[in-house]
Design a protein around this motif. Structure first.
Motif, PDB file in Angstrom:
ATOM      1  N   GLY A   1      -5.191   6.451   1.512  1.00  0.00           N
ATOM      2  CA  GLY A   1      -4.307   5.333   1.811  1.00  0.00           C
ATOM      3  C   GLY A   1      -4.428   4.827   3.232  1.00  0.00           C
TER       4      GLY A   1
ATOM      5  N   VAL B   1      -4.368  -1.875  -8.026  1.00  0.00           N
ATOM      6  CA  VAL B   1      -5.566  -1.049  -7.883  1.00  0.00           C
ATOM      7  C   VAL B   1      -5.078   0.394  -7.767  1.00  0.00           C
TER       8      VAL B   1
ATOM      9  N   LEU C   1      -8.271  -5.333  -3.578  1.00  0.00           N
ATOM     10  CA  LEU C   1      -6.965  -5.831  -3.163  1.00  0.00           C
ATOM     11  C   LEU C   1      -7.076  -7.208  -2.518  1.00  0.00           C
TER      12      LEU C   1
ATOM     13  N   PHE D   1      -1.769  -1.264  -3.943  1.00  0.00           N
ATOM     14  CA  PHE D   1      -2.607  -0.076  -3.997  1.00  0.00           C
ATOM     15  C   PHE D   1      -1.718   1.082  -4.411  1.00  0.00           C
ATOM     16  N   TRP D   2      -2.068   1.718  -5.534  1.00  0.00           N
ATOM     17  CA  TRP D   2      -1.210   2.735  -6.141  1.00  0.00           C
ATOM     18  C   TRP D   2      -1.900   4.080  -6.142  1.00  0.00           C
TER      19      TRP D   2
ATOM     20  N   VAL E   1      -7.413   2.662   3.455  1.00  0.00           N
ATOM     21  CA  VAL E   1      -7.167   1.370   2.814  1.00  0.00           C
ATOM     22  C   VAL E   1      -6.388   0.465   3.760  1.00  0.00           C
TER      23      VAL E   1
ATOM     24  N   ILE F   1       0.843  -1.190   0.000  1.00  0.00           N
ATOM     25  CA  ILE F   1       0.000   0.000   0.000  1.00  0.00           C
ATOM     26  C   ILE F   1       0.880   1.242   0.000  1.00  0.00           C
TER      27      ILE F   1
ATOM     28  N   ALA G   1     -11.347  -0.029  -2.930  1.00  0.00           N
ATOM     29  CA  ALA G   1      -9.959  -0.433  -3.149  1.00  0.00           C
ATOM     30  C   ALA G   1      -9.606  -1.659  -2.329  1.00  0.00           C
TER      31      ALA G   1
END
Length: 295
Positions: free
Chosen positions: A12, A104, A188, A68-69, A15, A4, A184
């Motif tokens: 973020g 993602v 993931l 996770f981008w 997430v 992540i 997200a």
């Protein structure tokens, strides 16, 4: 292993929490690990550094199944596209080297229709670079975040107003960051998907700035008005507040494209519609922020 990026950012960090709540092993890339909560530092593997550096992102992606981008904004960048693709190029190199299966990414609405749209155009160029690697990719296609209004809490409290370079009656979708993070995290944690696809993330209603002013007035218990500003005035204000000229111009171009209907190209579907409505967000997020700012 799930990696992540931006684990202390407004999306973020949510997430991270969602994935950790499901008991999954994660690795985070943090420019400043001290900003991570103690619980995250205890439960997650931490790679220190910035994820625009090839050595950092390559190390972080070692053994990763999904990523996770998100490219963090840089309001002082001398080029919008240069900044976003400057993060994305080393990421793509690391994807191919480390054999990542799924990504993602936080992207935007507007694919196929965006022209001269500032940060939106740059985000779509990011998507294209990632897709060229052949990795499984889900581009989260968002409109504006409800949380963007938190930047105007002071004006809402002291002036009873908020300001946008948008037409007062033009309805657009919005979304809450909590819903972006939830979508997200689900992607993931789902190891079954492959291929490349856009995933719209749209709140349950389209609202104009005038609609938002009415709802804010009802929730806050006092009149809140919307004031439209010109694109030139919007850019000038951004520059006065310390943004670089290219970044401010990009935001002005993006806002103009949105006012031309850029966000209205994707219709709501049951799959794309997220649960948090604007009234709920105002009650749970905006109202406490306004009250706290006045204390």
């Amino acid at each position: 292993m799930i990696v992540i990026t931006t684990p202390t950012g407004q999306i973020g960090r949510q997430v991270v929490d969602n994935v950790l709540d499901r008991g999954e092993s994660i690795r985070v890339i943090a420019r400043d690990p001290s900003r991570l909560s103690p619980g995250v530092r205890e439960r997650a593997e931490v790679v220190p550094g910035s994820h625009d550096r090839l050595d950092v992102i390559t190390e972080a992606l070692d053994g990763a199944d999904a990523v996770f981008w998100l490219v963090p904004p840089d309001p002082r960048a001398d080029s919008v596209e240069g900044h976003i693709l400057g993060f994305t190029r080393p990421f793509c190199e690391a994807i191919e080297k480390q054999g990542v299966q799924r990504v993602v990414g936080v992207s935007t609405l507007g694919r196929g229709v965006a022209e001269n749209a500032g940060q939106i155009s740059a985000a779509l160029a990011m998507d294209e670079l990632i897709e060229r690697t052949g990795v499984g990719y889900r581009a989260l296609q968002m409109p504006g975040f409800m949380e963007n209004l938190l930047q105007q809490v002071g004006a809402i409290r002291s002036q009873g107003a908020f300001y946008l370079a948008l037409s007062g009656d033009h309805k657009n979708p919005t979304c809450a960051t909590r819903d972006i993070a939830a979508v997200a995290a689900e992607l993931l944690l789902d190891g079954s998907w492959s291929g490349q696809e856009g995933v719209p993330v749209l709140g349950p209603e389209d609202l104009s700035p005038n609609d938002m002013a009415r709802i804010m007035s009802e929730v806050l218990g006092r009149p809140i008005r919307f004031q439209q500003v010109s694109g030139a005035a919007y850019k000038a204000t951004l520059v006065r507040n310390g943004l670089s000229e290219p970044w401010a111009q990009g935001l002005a171009d993006m806002t103009a494209a949105i006012d031309r209907g850029l966000y209205n190209a994707r219709p709501h579907t049951p799959r794309s519609t997220t649960p948090t409505g604007f009234r709920q967000w105002c009650e749970e997020v905006l109202k406490p922020a306004v009250e706290q700012s006045g204390s």
